[in-house]
Each structure stands twice: as structure tokens, then as C-alpha cells.
Design a protein around this motif. Structure first.
Motif, PDB file in Angstrom:
ATOM      1  N   ILE A  21       0.838  -1.198   0.000  1.00  0.00           N
ATOM      2  CA  ILE A  21       0.000   0.000   0.000  1.00  0.00           C
ATOM      3  C   ILE A  21       0.874   1.250   0.000  1.00  0.00           C
ATOM      4  N   VAL A  27      -3.369   2.003  -2.769  1.00  0.00           N
ATOM      5  CA  VAL A  27      -4.592   1.463  -2.186  1.00  0.00           C
ATOM      6  C   VAL A  27      -5.442   0.853  -3.293  1.00  0.00           C
ATOM      7  N   THR A  28      -5.432  -0.480  -3.343  1.00  0.00           N
ATOM      8  CA  THR A  28      -6.284  -1.198  -4.275  1.00  0.00           C
ATOM      9  C   THR A  28      -7.186  -2.123  -3.465  1.00  0.00           C
ATOM     10  N   THR A  29      -8.164  -2.676  -4.114  1.00  0.00           N
ATOM     11  CA  THR A  29      -9.087  -3.576  -3.428  1.00  0.00           C
ATOM     12  C   THR A  29      -8.367  -4.807  -2.895  1.00  0.00           C
ATOM     13  N   VAL A  30      -7.476  -5.354  -3.672  1.00  0.00           N
ATOM     14  CA  VAL A  30      -6.739  -6.548  -3.256  1.00  0.00           C
ATOM     15  C   VAL A  30      -5.856  -6.233  -2.049  1.00  0.00           C
ATOM     16  N   ASN A  31      -5.152  -5.107  -2.094  1.00  0.00           N
ATOM     17  CA  ASN A  31      -4.281  -4.739  -0.977  1.00  0.00           C
ATOM     18  C   ASN A  31      -5.084  -4.480   0.293  1.00  0.00           C
ATOM     19  N   LEU A  32      -6.216  -3.829   0.157  1.00  0.00           N
ATOM     20  CA  LEU A  32      -7.061  -3.595   1.328  1.00  0.00           C
ATOM     21  C   LEU A  32      -7.601  -4.895   1.895  1.00  0.00           C
ATOM     22  N   PHE A  33      -7.956  -5.834   1.023  1.00  0.00           N
ATOM     23  CA  PHE A  33      -8.447  -7.137   1.476  1.00  0.00           C
ATOM     24  C   PHE A  33      -7.352  -7.895   2.230  1.00  0.00           C
TER      25      PHE A  33
END
Length: 74
Positions: A21, A27-33
């Protein structure tokens, strides 16, 4: 012994997500997940280590026994 290895892997995943991140893709969806899963796992590990799960399980069993005894009295 294996629990320490699991804890180490969990910390590695947590730092990897923070690194991705901060210095990688952002900040991407995969990184946040990945970050969310790692945080939940760290909290779960902390609760297991402090014995909170065991205490909650014992309290629940005691409450269920009390409830059954009250039903039998009626």
C-alpha cells in the motif's frame, strides 16, 4: 513451536500488505483485502494468546447450564 512460526508468517503478511500500500501499487481492493485479513488474524491471535476465547467459552457453558436448570425447575 508451530504457533510461533504462524505468528511470524502473519507479521510478514501484515508488513507485506503495508509495504504494497505504501510503496507499491497503492490502495487497491486486493491490498485492502489482504490488510483486512491480516488485521483480523492478528486480533484473533491476540485473543487466543490472552485466553479470552477460553473464558468466553466457559462463561457460555455456565450460562447454558443455568438456563437448563431453570427450565427443569419450572
Amino acid at each position: 513451536m508451530f504457533s510461533k512460526f504462524q505468528d511470524f508468517l502473519l507479521v510478514v503478511v501484515l508488513f507485506y500488505a503495508i509495504f504494497r500500500i505504501g510503496f507499491g501499487e497503492g490502495v487497491t481492493t486486493v491490498n485492502l483485502f489482504i490488510l483486512l485479513c491480516a488485521v483480523v488474524a492478528v486480533i484473533s491471535m491476540a485473543l487466543k494468546r490472552t485466553g479470552a476465547y477460553d473464558r468466553a467459552h466457559k462463561q457460555r457453558e455456565e450460562a447454558m447450564k443455568k438456563k437448563e436448570e431453570e427450565k427443569k425447575e419450572l
